[in-house]
Scaffold this active site. Structure first.
Site, PDB file in Angstrom:
ATOM      1  N   TRP A 279     -57.097 -18.397 -19.524  1.00  6.10           N
ATOM      2  CA  TRP A 279     -56.430 -19.435 -18.735  1.00  6.10           C
ATOM      3  C   TRP A 279     -57.432 -20.552 -18.476  1.00  6.10           C
ATOM      4  O   TRP A 279     -58.592 -20.288 -18.139  1.00  6.10           O
ATOM      5  CB  TRP A 279     -55.926 -18.905 -17.389  1.00  6.10           C
ATOM      6  CG  TRP A 279     -55.413 -20.014 -16.518  1.00  6.10           C
ATOM      7  CD1 TRP A 279     -54.220 -20.671 -16.638  1.00  6.10           C
ATOM      8  CD2 TRP A 279     -56.096 -20.630 -15.407  1.00  6.10           C
ATOM      9  NE1 TRP A 279     -54.113 -21.649 -15.670  1.00  6.10           N
ATOM     10  CE2 TRP A 279     -55.256 -21.651 -14.908  1.00  6.10           C
ATOM     11  CE3 TRP A 279     -57.335 -20.420 -14.805  1.00  6.10           C
ATOM     12  CZ2 TRP A 279     -55.607 -22.449 -13.821  1.00  6.10           C
ATOM     13  CZ3 TRP A 279     -57.689 -21.218 -13.725  1.00  6.10           C
ATOM     14  CH2 TRP A 279     -56.831 -22.220 -13.249  1.00  6.10           C
TER      15      TRP A 279
ATOM     16  N   GLU B 200     -52.549 -18.106 -21.278  1.00  4.23           N
ATOM     17  CA  GLU B 200     -51.680 -18.203 -20.100  1.00  4.23           C
ATOM     18  C   GLU B 200     -51.319 -19.651 -19.794  1.00  4.23           C
ATOM     19  O   GLU B 200     -52.175 -20.474 -19.494  1.00  4.23           O
ATOM     20  CB  GLU B 200     -52.399 -17.581 -18.901  1.00  4.23           C
ATOM     21  CG  GLU B 200     -51.605 -17.590 -17.610  1.00  4.23           C
ATOM     22  CD  GLU B 200     -52.369 -16.928 -16.486  1.00  4.23           C
ATOM     23  OE1 GLU B 200     -51.908 -17.026 -15.331  1.00  4.23           O
ATOM     24  OE2 GLU B 200     -53.434 -16.320 -16.745  1.00  4.23           O
TER      25      GLU B 200
ATOM     26  N   LYS C 227     -49.224 -22.854 -17.827  1.00  4.27           N
ATOM     27  CA  LYS C 227     -49.004 -23.246 -16.441  1.00  4.27           C
ATOM     28  C   LYS C 227     -48.217 -24.551 -16.401  1.00  4.27           C
ATOM     29  O   LYS C 227     -48.365 -25.406 -17.280  1.00  4.27           O
ATOM     30  CB  LYS C 227     -50.342 -23.408 -15.720  1.00  4.27           C
ATOM     31  CG  LYS C 227     -50.250 -23.329 -14.203  1.00  4.27           C
ATOM     32  CD  LYS C 227     -51.622 -23.117 -13.589  1.00  4.27           C
ATOM     33  CE  LYS C 227     -51.508 -22.818 -12.097  1.00  4.27           C
ATOM     34  NZ  LYS C 227     -52.806 -22.539 -11.467  1.00  4.27           N
TER      35      LYS C 227
ATOM     36  N   ASP D 171     -47.027 -15.948 -16.557  1.00  9.84           N
ATOM     37  CA  ASP D 171     -47.213 -15.699 -15.133  1.00  9.84           C
ATOM     38  C   ASP D 171     -45.918 -16.068 -14.422  1.00  9.84           C
ATOM     39  O   ASP D 171     -45.386 -17.166 -14.606  1.00  9.84           O
ATOM     40  CB  ASP D 171     -48.379 -16.539 -14.609  1.00  9.84           C
ATOM     41  CG  ASP D 171     -48.718 -16.242 -13.156  1.00  9.84           C
ATOM     42  OD1 ASP D 171     -47.846 -16.475 -12.290  1.00  9.84           O
ATOM     43  OD2 ASP D 171     -49.847 -15.821 -12.881  1.00  9.84           O
TER      44      ASP D 171
ATOM     45  N   HIS E 101     -45.783 -19.514 -12.730  1.00  7.79           N
ATOM     46  CA  HIS E 101     -46.243 -20.703 -13.450  1.00  7.79           C
ATOM     47  C   HIS E 101     -45.131 -21.546 -14.048  1.00  7.79           C
ATOM     48  O   HIS E 101     -45.380 -22.351 -14.950  1.00  7.79           O
ATOM     49  CB  HIS E 101     -47.227 -20.294 -14.555  1.00  7.79           C
ATOM     50  CG  HIS E 101     -48.579 -19.935 -14.040  1.00  7.79           C
ATOM     51  ND1 HIS E 101     -49.663 -19.738 -14.860  1.00  7.79           N
ATOM     52  CD2 HIS E 101     -49.021 -19.739 -12.773  1.00  7.79           C
ATOM     53  CE1 HIS E 101     -50.725 -19.437 -14.125  1.00  7.79           C
ATOM     54  NE2 HIS E 101     -50.351 -19.419 -12.854  1.00  7.79           N
TER      55      HIS E 101
ATOM     56  N   HIS F 148     -48.044 -11.526 -15.956  1.00  9.01           N
ATOM     57  CA  HIS F 148     -48.711 -11.575 -14.658  1.00  9.01           C
ATOM     58  C   HIS F 148     -47.635 -11.562 -13.580  1.00  9.01           C
ATOM     59  O   HIS F 148     -46.884 -12.525 -13.422  1.00  9.01           O
ATOM     60  CB  HIS F 148     -49.572 -12.835 -14.533  1.00  9.01           C
ATOM     61  CG  HIS F 148     -50.936 -12.663 -15.102  1.00  9.01           C
ATOM     62  ND1 HIS F 148     -51.932 -13.615 -14.984  1.00  9.01           N
ATOM     63  CD2 HIS F 148     -51.498 -11.631 -15.782  1.00  9.01           C
ATOM     64  CE1 HIS F 148     -53.032 -13.173 -15.574  1.00  9.01           C
ATOM     65  NE2 HIS F 148     -52.784 -11.992 -16.074  1.00  9.01           N
TER      66      HIS F 148
ATOM     67  N   ASP G 193     -46.600 -21.627  -7.497  1.00  9.84           N
ATOM     68  CA  ASP G 193     -47.684 -20.713  -7.852  1.00  9.84           C
ATOM     69  C   ASP G 193     -48.546 -20.387  -6.637  1.00  9.84           C
ATOM     70  O   ASP G 193     -49.743 -20.671  -6.604  1.00  9.84           O
ATOM     71  CB  ASP G 193     -48.530 -21.342  -8.959  1.00  9.84           C
ATOM     72  CG  ASP G 193     -49.548 -20.369  -9.516  1.00  9.84           C
ATOM     73  OD1 ASP G 193     -49.290 -19.161  -9.470  1.00  9.84           O
ATOM     74  OD2 ASP G 193     -50.603 -20.825  -9.985  1.00  9.84           O
TER      75      ASP G 193
ATOM     76  N   ASP H 209     -49.008 -17.307  -5.429  1.00  5.73           N
ATOM     77  CA  ASP H 209     -49.670 -16.014  -5.641  1.00  5.73           C
ATOM     78  C   ASP H 209     -49.634 -15.106  -4.420  1.00  5.73           C
ATOM     79  O   ASP H 209     -50.657 -14.560  -4.004  1.00  5.73           O
ATOM     80  CB  ASP H 209     -51.111 -16.232  -6.107  1.00  5.73           C
ATOM     81  CG  ASP H 209     -51.182 -16.729  -7.546  1.00  5.73           C
ATOM     82  OD1 ASP H 209     -50.438 -16.193  -8.378  1.00  5.73           O
ATOM     83  OD2 ASP H 209     -51.960 -17.647  -7.834  1.00  5.73           O
TER      84      ASP H 209
ATOM     85  N   ASP I 153     -51.256 -10.485 -10.457  1.00  3.05           N
ATOM     86  CA  ASP I 153     -52.026 -11.715 -10.250  1.00  3.05           C
ATOM     87  C   ASP I 153     -51.653 -12.307  -8.894  1.00  3.05           C
ATOM     88  O   ASP I 153     -50.723 -13.092  -8.780  1.00  3.05           O
ATOM     89  CB  ASP I 153     -51.763 -12.721 -11.363  1.00  3.05           C
ATOM     90  CG  ASP I 153     -52.666 -13.945 -11.250  1.00  3.05           C
ATOM     91  OD1 ASP I 153     -53.598 -13.921 -10.425  1.00  3.05           O
ATOM     92  OD2 ASP I 153     -52.454 -14.921 -11.994  1.00  3.05           O
TER      93      ASP I 153
END
Length: 418
Positions: A184, A225, A227, A258, A261, A285, A293, A295, A325
């Site tokens: 990433w 990855e 985004k 992800d 993302h 993820h 995002d 997380d 993640d």
């Protein structure tokens, strides 16, 4: 416990009416490892000896006491986590989590700097995954790494990524498990840009150079990855979904998706069946994007359940690699790991107990009434009793009693870290 076994026997009979063998369902999910994210334990600081602040779109909020300060403490915390979750799992390491007192640069890392992690993984009976670290470093210049217009910057990060492949191959050989090596990058612009093509062309050339390295593809899966945007790159992200998907398809590599993302109105679970028509393997993820995002610690919400159902409904058990993640320093970090990991396993278990073939047959015959009725009624089925039995057989807490152990650990271990 007698009650757990009795309730499981009842649940077993209930699910058998739909043709579901609960014993086989449990065995199935035991074979799906969740790759636990090491960076939840120390707020993405890592153990490379430098004084660089966290940057490049990485931001952890909160200052809950007890963060791991070195590899030994992080291993200790992770061992506690593994004792509280059922199944066989992996640890997802970032390159900055070296286990050495040697002062090294990221383009100098070698397998020897991670031998301690391999020894620990063997002791715990788990596998290891890896990630090159392309942020929080002086060579992350003007918002760019592999797509930088500065050749010296690109060379530095290309070498770092090549070294990461060596380490991933080392992990796989030592632990006899395929290692996922995920790239990433935080490259992009904060405001509107003129040249969108140039950085992406340079990124493609950098990746081609990285993957020209000779390595055993049966041991290492390289993924990239994507985004939508990040902190400081709100206007333009070089590594977009379209870029990496195109690269993965054209170069026969893996892809990482992800769940945080993408645009908030997009369902990441709906993308799995698309990309696996064109690539062989996918890294996932799992996170909880509250406002995008962000997380957050994974909860047992609809999208987490839908994602795990999508994997099992299509028998993608060996093609989708499940990793966590998230990083939350507002709560006990060990508890965050336990909550997030257990929720993913619960979602996998619920998915394994679905009467998928009956539902697919009803859908194929356009009997949408039966499809909806069974999907709704299934929500009342005693999956919790199967979960409790699974935890009982794995000798881990099946209810919130795990929290007592974490609080005891906080009092005896984490509170001593100052």
């Amino acid at each position: 416990m007698k009650e757990i076994i009795e309730r499981y026997e009842y649940a077993k009979k209930v699910y058998a009416k739909l043709g579901i063998d609960t014993d086989k369902a449990i065995e199935r999910i035991k074979k799906i490892p969740v790759s636990i994210n090491c960076w939840q334990g120390d707020d993405v600081k890592g153990f490379i000896k430098n004084d660089q602040p966290i940057s490049g779109g990485i931001l952890v909020t909160g200052n809950y006491p007890g963060a791991a300060r070195n590899a030994g403490e992080l291993k200790q915390d992770l061992s506690k986590v593994l004792s509280l979750i059922p199944g066989n799992h992996k640890l997802n390491l970032h390159a900055i989590y070296v286990d050495t007192d040697e002062e090294i640069e990221l383009n100098q890392i070698e397998p020897k700097h991670y031998k301690g992690w391999v020894e620990w993984a063997k002791k715990e009976g788990i596998g290891l995954d890896f990630n090159p670290t392309l942020f929080s470093h002086p060579m992350y210049k003007n918002g760019f790494t592999l797509s930088s217009s500065d050749e010296n910057v690109r060379k530095f990060w290309i070498e770092h990524c090549k070294k990461s492949i060596e380490i991933a191959e080392f992990f796989a050989k030592e632990l006899n498990q395929k290692c996922i090596n995920n790239i990433w990058i935080p490259d992009g612009y904060k405001d509107f840009t003129v040249d969108k093509y140039g950085p992406r062309k340079r990124l493609k050339e950098s990746l081609d150079e990285i993957f020209s390295k000779d390595y055993d593809k049966s041991l290492v899966l390289n993924t990239m990855e994507s985004k939508l945007f990040g902190i400081g790159i709100e206007a333009y992200t070089v590594g977009s979904n379209e870029f990496y998907l195109s690269y993965a398809v054209s170069r026969n590599t893996g892809l990482c998706m992800d769940m945080g993302h993408f645009h908030p109105t997009e369902q990441c679970s709906n993308k799995v069946s698309t990309v696996l028509n064109f690539i062989d393997e996918l890294l996932l993820h799992v996170t909880r994007p509250m406002r995008w995002d962000s997380d957050h610690v994974v909860s047992l919400d609809d999208e987490t359940q839908e994602m795990m159902s999508e994997i099992l409904r299509n028998n993608f058990d060996d093609r989708v690699h499940v990793a966590l993640d998230f990083f939350d320093a507002t709560i006990n970090r060990v508890a965050a790991w336990v909550i997030g990991t257990r929720n993913v396993i619960k979602a996998l278990l619920k998915a394994s107990l679905e009467p998928t073939e009956i539902l697919k047959k009803a859908e194929l015959e356009n009997d949408l009434t039966t499809r909806l009725a069974l999907l709704e009624e299934q929500k009342n089925y005693p999956w919790v009793d199967v979960w409790n039995y699974y935890c009982y057989k794995e000798n881990v807490p099946f209810d919130e009693s795990w929290l007592d152990e974490v609080k005891k650990y906080e009092k005896e271990v984490l509170s001593e870290r100052v």
